[in-house]
Design a protein around this motif. Structure first.
Motif: not given
Length: 312
Positions: A37-39, A44-46, A200-202
């Motif tokens: 869920s985190f990903v 991923l959305p970010v 976050l995206s990294g």
């Protein structure tokens, strides 16, 4: 070839780390849904939103890429489906499930990290278009057959409702739409927000790979060699080879970066939620085993397809 191995080795090493961590109890299986869920709902959305806001929206969608990715997926799906129906005499639903395994790439958890390693920067444009084809074309086609019973057919209303709800609630689709809107309106994020999104995206790619490995730790192989061979060959070789042939002989004027990206994404093994989807139709154990074998073989097939990119 050694150069290609140096690209794929870190990807599959992280998958192995996730596998061993789950086997050793470091990552409890109960934590996998939260990590996924985190990903899927944050990292991923970010990543997609952040990159889209920095891109020229007119250059996001490439019709050649959509054609190649869609055609390779559809042809791979129907190859598995027709062989399953006509030769092994599977039901329409079961053949559709096997077809999904042979045509739905794991673009998020494997395709994206491999492409990131290969190009050295996030291939956001290719990822966005891949997700569009997977969610709007490939998944509805597979679901239509999976929801069909040989004696009753498919409930069209229910099918349309299911697909529509999936699209509306899909965080990736939401991030694509919102990213396009922000880009078109010219809104710019404050510097501290932009920095936070980069951090976050990294985390999307490495965490996704750990999840893949951990999810494979409890898989059992019950599928026959013929079934595994059919799905694996179509997913890992047929689909990317079709994409490769299309960009070389049919669409030679396509952008070189997108040519390579579409082959990389098409070469990814099936989506990691394959066993979850299969559980609805009573085939969770079968799907888990196929996922385990196909993901393992992907180290060799993806490395091979990366070496063939020199033909482009």
């Amino acid at each position: 070839m050694l150069t290609m191995i140096s690209i794929t080795a870190p990807i599959f090493l992280l998958i192995l780390v996730g596998f061993l961590a789950a086997r050793g109890g470091i990552i409890p299986r109960e934590s996998l849904p939260g990590m996924s869920s985190f990903v899927l709902y944050l990292a991923l959305p970010v990543l997609i939103f952040h990159k889209l806001t920095q891109m020229d929206i007119g250059q996001v969608v490439d019709s050649d890429y959509l054609l190649v990715y869609g055609a390779s997926g559809i042809l791979s799906f129907f190859t598995v489906f027709l062989i399953s129906r006509l030769i092994t005499r599977n039901s329409i639903s079961y053949a559709g499930l096997k077809g999904m395994g042979g045509a739905m790439p794991n673009s998020v958890f494997i395709g994206f990290p491999v492409a990131l390693q290969y190009f050295g920067s996030p291939p956001t444009q290719a990822l966005v278009m891949s997700l569009m084809i997977e969610n709007i074309v490939l998944f509805p086609i597979a679901l239509a057959f999976m929801e069909t019973r040989d004696d009753q057919g498919a409930d069209l209303k229910q099918l349309v409702t299911t697909v529509a709800l999936r699209l509306i609630k899909n965080p990736v689709i939401i991030s694509i739409i919102s990213g396009v809107v922000v880009s078109l309106t010219g809104i710019r994020m404050p510097q501290f927000v932009d920095s936070a999104m980069q951090i976050l995206s990294g985390s999307a790619a490495p965490v996704a790979l750990i999840i893949i490995g951990a999810s494979l730790a409890g898989a059992k192989v019950t599928a026959s060699i013929k079934e595994i061979s059919l799905i694996s060959v179509c997913k890992l070789l047929l689909q990317p080879v079709i994409a490769l042939l299309l960009v070389i002989f049919v669409l030679p004027d396509m952008d070189d970066t997108l040519k390579k990206a579409v082959v990389i994404f098409a070469a990814s093994p099936m989506l990691s939620v394959y066993p979850i989807l299969g559980s609805k139709y009573g085939h969770q154990v079968f799907c888990s085993g196929v996922l385990l074998i196909t993901t393992t073989l992907a180290f060799f097939s993806v490395t091979l397809m990366l070496s063939l990119l020199s033909l482009i």
